[in-house]
Design a protein around this motif. Structure first.
Motif, short mmCIF file in Angstrom:
data_model
loop_
_atom_site.label_atom_id
_atom_site.label_comp_id
_atom_site.label_asym_id
_atom_site.label_seq_id
_atom_site.Cartn_x
_atom_site.Cartn_y
_atom_site.Cartn_z
N ALA A 186 1.37 -0.67 0.14
CA ALA A 186 -0.03 -0.28 -0.06
C ALA A 186 1.25 1.12 -0.51
CB ALA A 186 -1.14 -0.28 1.76
N GLU A 187 1.06 2.48 -0.19
CA GLU A 187 1.37 3.16 -1.25
C GLU A 187 0.00 4.99 -0.74
OE1 GLU A 187 4.46 4.17 -4.06
OE2 GLU A 187 4.79 2.88 -2.72
N GLY A 188 -0.68 5.05 0.79
CA GLY A 188 -1.48 6.04 0.80
C GLY A 188 -2.62 5.36 -0.09
N HIS A 189 -3.55 5.63 -0.84
CA HIS A 189 -4.85 5.07 -1.27
C HIS A 189 -4.34 4.20 -2.21
CE1 HIS A 189 -3.15 8.52 -4.18
NE2 HIS A 189 -4.30 7.99 -5.16
N ARG A 190 -3.06 3.95 -2.83
CA ARG A 190 -3.14 3.03 -4.19
C ARG A 190 -2.62 1.62 -2.91
NH1 ARG A 190 0.26 6.71 -8.84
NH2 ARG A 190 -1.76 7.67 -9.49
N VAL A 191 -2.35 0.63 -3.98
CA VAL A 191 -2.07 -1.04 -3.60
C VAL A 191 -1.13 -0.86 -5.19
CG1 VAL A 191 -2.39 -3.06 -2.86
CG2 VAL A 191 -3.57 -1.41 -1.91
N TYR A 192 -0.13 -2.11 -4.44
CA TYR A 192 0.69 -2.29 -5.85
C TYR A 192 1.39 -3.94 -5.34
CZ TYR A 192 1.18 2.68 -7.72
OH TYR A 192 1.11 3.77 -8.11
N ARG A 193 1.89 -4.58 -6.49
CA ARG A 193 2.63 -5.81 -6.58
C ARG A 193 3.57 -5.72 -7.03
NH1 ARG A 193 -2.44 -9.98 -7.52
NH2 ARG A 193 -2.77 -10.19 -9.74
N ILE A 194 3.87 -7.06 -6.82
CA ILE A 194 5.06 -7.79 -7.71
C ILE A 194 5.00 -9.25 -8.48
CG2 ILE A 194 7.50 -8.09 -9.26
CD1 ILE A 194 8.36 -5.46 -8.03
N GLY A 206 -10.99 -5.89 -5.32
CA GLY A 206 -10.27 -4.96 -6.78
C GLY A 206 -9.40 -5.88 -7.44
N VAL A 207 -9.90 -5.46 -8.89
CA VAL A 207 -9.26 -6.03 -9.94
C VAL A 207 -7.53 -5.34 -10.43
CG1 VAL A 207 -9.09 -5.69 -12.54
CG2 VAL A 207 -10.68 -5.97 -10.99
N TRP A 208 -6.81 -6.54 -10.18
CA TRP A 208 -5.73 -6.11 -10.41
C TRP A 208 -4.95 -5.77 -12.12
CZ3 TRP A 208 -1.73 -4.22 -6.76
CH2 TRP A 208 -2.07 -5.36 -5.47
N LYS A 209 -4.05 -4.84 -12.40
CA LYS A 209 -4.17 -4.06 -12.90
C LYS A 209 -2.47 -4.20 -13.79
CE LYS A 209 -8.08 -1.00 -14.35
NZ LYS A 209 -8.73 0.06 -14.57
N GLU A 210 -2.33 -4.31 -15.15
CA GLU A 210 -0.65 -4.35 -15.05
C GLU A 210 -0.23 -2.96 -15.53
OE1 GLU A 210 -0.50 -7.75 -17.88
OE2 GLU A 210 -1.13 -8.69 -16.81
N ILE A 211 -0.01 -2.95 -14.77
CA ILE A 211 1.46 -1.41 -15.62
C ILE A 211 2.69 -1.98 -16.66
CG2 ILE A 211 2.53 0.90 -14.50
CD1 ILE A 211 1.32 -0.24 -12.31
N PHE A 263 6.04 -8.93 -13.03
CA PHE A 263 4.82 -7.71 -13.31
C PHE A 263 4.51 -6.86 -11.89
CE2 PHE A 263 4.22 -11.06 -16.29
CZ PHE A 263 4.35 -11.22 -17.05
N LEU A 264 4.19 -5.91 -12.53
CA LEU A 264 4.44 -4.70 -11.42
C LEU A 264 2.87 -4.04 -11.76
CD1 LEU A 264 5.35 -1.95 -9.73
CD2 LEU A 264 5.00 -0.55 -11.36
N GLU A 265 1.90 -4.62 -11.15
CA GLU A 265 0.58 -4.36 -11.32
C GLU A 265 0.29 -3.53 -10.04
OE1 GLU A 265 -0.44 -8.70 -12.98
OE2 GLU A 265 -0.25 -8.39 -11.13
N TRP A 266 -0.94 -2.77 -10.02
CA TRP A 266 -1.47 -2.22 -8.92
C TRP A 266 -3.02 -2.22 -9.42
CZ3 TRP A 266 -2.84 3.70 -9.73
CH2 TRP A 266 -3.05 3.55 -11.38
N GLN A 267 -3.97 -1.61 -8.17
CA GLN A 267 -5.06 -1.29 -7.66
C GLN A 267 -5.47 0.34 -8.31
OE1 GLN A 267 -6.45 -3.13 -4.97
NE2 GLN A 267 -6.91 -5.58 -5.31
N GLY A 268 -6.12 0.64 -9.30
CA GLY A 268 -6.32 2.32 -9.09
C GLY A 268 -6.93 2.47 -8.20
N GLU A 269 -7.15 4.07 -8.41
CA GLU A 269 -7.61 5.46 -7.83
C GLU A 269 -8.82 4.89 -6.63
OE1 GLU A 269 -4.33 7.33 -9.64
OE2 GLU A 269 -5.32 7.18 -7.50
N GLU A 270 -9.40 4.08 -7.12
CA GLU A 270 -11.07 4.08 -6.11
C GLU A 270 -11.06 2.09 -6.53
OE1 GLU A 270 -14.01 6.10 -7.88
OE2 GLU A 270 -12.99 8.07 -6.53
N ASN A 271 -10.13 1.10 -6.17
CA ASN A 271 -9.75 0.13 -7.03
C ASN A 271 -8.99 -0.63 -5.61
OD1 ASN A 271 -11.22 -2.44 -8.59
ND2 ASN A 271 -8.73 -1.60 -9.34
#
Length: 280
Positions: free
Chosen positions: A142-150, A171-176, A158-166
């Motif tokens: 978690a980084e504030g309101h965002r969540v990432y994972r590798i 929550g759906v993980w999206k690939e960056i 794969f760097l992925e995230w759950q967006g601003e309100e996700n």
């Protein structure tokens, strides 16, 4: 490299030692001080992967740059401060096209501290993270309101995230972007640096972009649009406002809001990106 001058540029001081606190601090301060921008491409210039030239541009002239410039220069700073740092090649998944870019599409950094590995990236846009991401876990970070994972798949990460309100378990993980841990050199990115300045498949050729992280949000100038985003806080959701700019306003906005004064006139651009023919 004048380390103190670079640190002055980002509002930092020389850390007592190259530890995790220092890494997190200079990473965040760089993002808050140095814009992510491709304006050289749209004002009659060419980006060259030469560290002294990049230093002069970003530190002396208070410009920004895209990934090869920002992360290339940040690599030089971290190395000068005593960090063990390695350049890596990444491929970005386009938000607009849905396709991954070619190899060497993006430059990221791996920092090793006391046997632990951290992904650093001060050369990305809106989906970028503000403090280094640990490579020692596949769990949410978690980084504030965002969540990432590798997420690891074979040799790929794969760097992925759950967006601003996700956020959350559902929550759906999206690939960056995806990357390997193979060490690279700055000159390995030369061909792709030219590609991004000349290909209709590249966002940097198709759109003039200048964006910077702000405390609590982000400010972006793309083409003739000035886009202000405010990150969610308790009791207040994610907000975006867009203002259309006239040609004569853009230079003033760049100077006032981003601290950028161009040597040549900017040609604002916001064209449609052509999907690449090859699936990467």
């Amino acid at each position: 490299m004048d380390v103190q001058k670079y640190l002055n540029r980002i509002g930092s001081t020389v850390p007592a030692e190259p530890d995790l606190d220092a890494l997190r601090s200079v990473h965040t301060l760089h993002l808050l001080s140095v814009p992510f921008e491709d304006l050289t491409v749209h004002s009659g210039g060419r980006v060259e992967l030469d560290l002294p030239l990049i230093y002069e541009k970003i530190v002396t002239r208070h410009r920004g740059g895209f990934c090869y410039e920002n992360n290339g220069l940040f690599y030089w700073l971290l190395s000068s401060l005593g960090f063990q740092v390695t350049m890596l090649s990444a491929q970005v998944k386009g938000l607009i096209t849905g396709y991954y870019g070619p190899p060497f599409d993006h430059l990221v950094l791996l920092v090793t501290l006391q046997g632990r590995r951290w992904l650093c990236d001060v050369g990305f846009g809106a989906a970028g993270f503000s403090v280094p991401i640990s490579l020692e876990t596949s769990g949410p970070q978690a980084e504030g309101h965002r969540v990432y994972r590798i997420r690891k798949q074979g040799d790929l990460h794969f760097l992925e995230w759950q967006g601003e309100e996700n956020r959350g378990a559902d929550g759906v993980w999206k690939e960056i972007y995806k990357f390997t841990l193979d060490p690279r050199r700055l000159e390995d990115f030369t061909d792709m640096c030219q590609y991004h300045q000349s290909s209709p498949c590249s966002i940097f050729f198709c759109k003039s972009i200048c964006t910077i992280l702000k405390p609590g949000g982000r400010l972006t100038c793309m083409g003739h649009r000035l886009i202000s985003t405010t990150f969610p806080t308790e009791g207040k959701g994610f907000e975006t406002t867009t203002r259309e700019l006239q040609d004569e306003e853009i230079a003033f906005i760049l100077a006032q809001e981003f601290g950028i004064v161009l040597n040549s006139p900017l040609t604002p651009k916001d064209d449609t990106i052509t999907p690449p023919r090859v699936m990467y």
